[in-house]
Scaffold this active site. Sequence first.
Site, mmCIF file in Angstrom:
data_model
loop_
_atom_site.group_PDB
_atom_site.id
_atom_site.type_symbol
_atom_site.label_atom_id
_atom_site.label_comp_id
_atom_site.label_asym_id
_atom_site.label_seq_id
_atom_site.Cartn_x
_atom_site.Cartn_y
_atom_site.Cartn_z
ATOM 1 C CG ASN A 220 8.656 -4.816 -1.397
ATOM 2 O OD1 ASN A 220 8.180 -5.050 -2.497
ATOM 3 N ND2 ASN A 220 7.937 -4.312 -0.402
ATOM 4 N N PRO A 314 1.059 0.210 9.417
ATOM 5 C CG PRO A 314 -0.551 1.450 8.291
ATOM 6 C CD PRO A 314 0.879 1.485 8.745
ATOM 7 C CB ILE A 316 -3.336 -2.830 4.378
ATOM 8 C CG1 ILE A 316 -2.442 -1.592 4.464
ATOM 9 C CG2 ILE A 316 -4.588 -2.550 3.550
ATOM 10 C CD1 ILE A 316 -1.759 -1.224 3.172
ATOM 11 C CE LYS A 348 2.349 -14.313 7.306
ATOM 12 N NZ LYS A 348 3.425 -14.169 6.358
HETATM 13 O O1 C5P Z 1 2.733 -10.520 7.323
HETATM 14 P P1 C5P Z 1 2.970 -10.675 5.867
HETATM 15 O O2 C5P Z 1 3.612 -9.461 5.246
HETATM 16 O O3 C5P Z 1 3.657 -11.943 5.470
HETATM 17 O O4 C5P Z 1 1.488 -10.801 5.270
HETATM 18 C C1 C5P Z 1 1.240 -10.848 3.918
HETATM 19 C C2 C5P Z 1 -0.175 -10.435 3.648
HETATM 20 O O5 C5P Z 1 -0.537 -9.319 4.429
HETATM 21 C C3 C5P Z 1 -0.363 -10.001 2.231
HETATM 22 O O6 C5P Z 1 -1.700 -10.272 1.874
HETATM 23 C C4 C5P Z 1 -0.105 -8.505 2.312
HETATM 24 O O7 C5P Z 1 -0.749 -7.814 1.241
HETATM 25 C C5 C5P Z 1 -0.707 -8.162 3.635
HETATM 26 N N1 C5P Z 1 -0.052 -7.061 4.343
HETATM 27 C C6 C5P Z 1 -0.728 -5.857 4.489
HETATM 28 N N2 C5P Z 1 -0.154 -4.845 5.195
HETATM 29 C C7 C5P Z 1 1.058 -4.992 5.769
HETATM 30 C C8 C5P Z 1 1.753 -6.208 5.618
HETATM 31 C C9 C5P Z 1 1.170 -7.227 4.902
HETATM 32 O O8 C5P Z 1 -1.832 -5.713 3.941
HETATM 33 N N3 C5P Z 1 1.596 -3.994 6.437
#
Ligand code: C5P
Length: 419
Positions: A220, A314, A316, A348
């Site tokens: 991305n 996963p 994180i 979220k």
């Molecule tokens: O679910 P979404 O991607 O919108 O969530 C955003 C938040 O979750 C951000 O803080 C991003 O760093 C974290 N995130 C993560 N691992 C993922 C997806 C999102 O740590 N696989």
Amino acid sequence: MEGSLFGRRVLLIISGGIAAYKSLELVRLLQKEGAIVHGLLTQGGQKFITPLSVSALTGAPVATDLFSSDDDERLSHINLSRQNDLIVVAPATANLLAKMAHGLADNLASAVLLASNVPVLVAPAMNSVMWAHPATEANIATLRARGVLQVGPARGFLACGEEGEGRMVEPLEILDAVRGFFQNAAPSDQTMTGALSGLRALVTSGPTYEPLDPVRFLGNHSSGKQGHAIAAALAAQGADVTLVSGPTCLEDPKHVHTIHVQTARQMLEACQKAGAVDVVVCAAAVADWRPVLSADTKMKKGLLPPSVMLTVNPDILETLATQQMNRARLVVGFAAETDHVVDYAKAKLLKKGCDWILANQVGQELGFGKDDNEIIFLKRLAHDEIAVEPWPRLSKQDVAERLALQVAQYFAQVKRDAA
Ligand code: C5P
């Protein structure tokens, strides 16, 4: 950036004197020492130098007007007066010194100085008769009695053609006075500089790249600017920071231990290996999915395009926020949304089990790769209530510093509660 003023925030008020041009040099000197400088230019100052020349050096908008129509909250007199470790007035005219001594607040500079609770250093500059006038003498005595610091003026030829005492001292001498102030100053609880010393922080930043084969990936547009700025801002407050970064074009922030990864799984592994930390900020734009299979050799073009089977990466943030062992005391995530920003961000926050979320609207104007961010700050309170605090549009650097300050305030409160 190394230097004796690393991470110190200095507001430079430039009032109307011929020496104003020397203040541009002062900005550079302060920055070279690692200070974060913001500029305020009075109407008089603008007769000698322009807001553009100051902002080009500081890299930030310059405050000029008490009743500005542009409602950039960063430039309000209250914010300017609080969000700095030191205010330097250089040149300080007889007029501005008089306003300070008498508590006037009829322009932005005097209002900031009156509303300020941070130390002030003045570098007077005026005609020698004005300097020697009993009114100026009395004003300076009043200011000194109140703890205002003073450097100069020097003797020499004055702009008016006369010789005498009243020249603003050279920028290097002002820099020395600023250095001296910070060497002697105890860390201030108000501005929280160094407030995170002794604490460990973990920050994720940038995108992840999920390989399809050795040359292609799913990824991305995340630039990593926000995450890197957060890592630097936490380090500037004294935290021991580990940054786990996906591929970006950015330099590793100074005073931060940076680990480079490519994929989401590597990012999670690096975070887990970092061990116990006090605060986690997940600013990375982690790829939600990865190809189930990644070819060992470059996939060849055939008649038909290959179909790619994806599997979920996963999460994180969720993993770190919900882990039983060694969960950080404060876990912060981001939520980039195109619509229903607050509602989605609230959901979220609860789903991922984090404590705070910085929600931002992404679209045409703001988001990936841009320098500014418009944040809605969500904090989980007791009983899963959520406080919602919209921040003004800020540079990513200012968002990072504001977040670092929130983190510092959080841990200061934890310490007070424990005492
Ligand atoms: O679910 P979404 O991607 O919108 O969530 C955003 C938040 O979750 C951000 O803080 C991003 O760093 C974290 N995130 C993560 N691992 C993922 C997806 C999102 O740590 N696989």
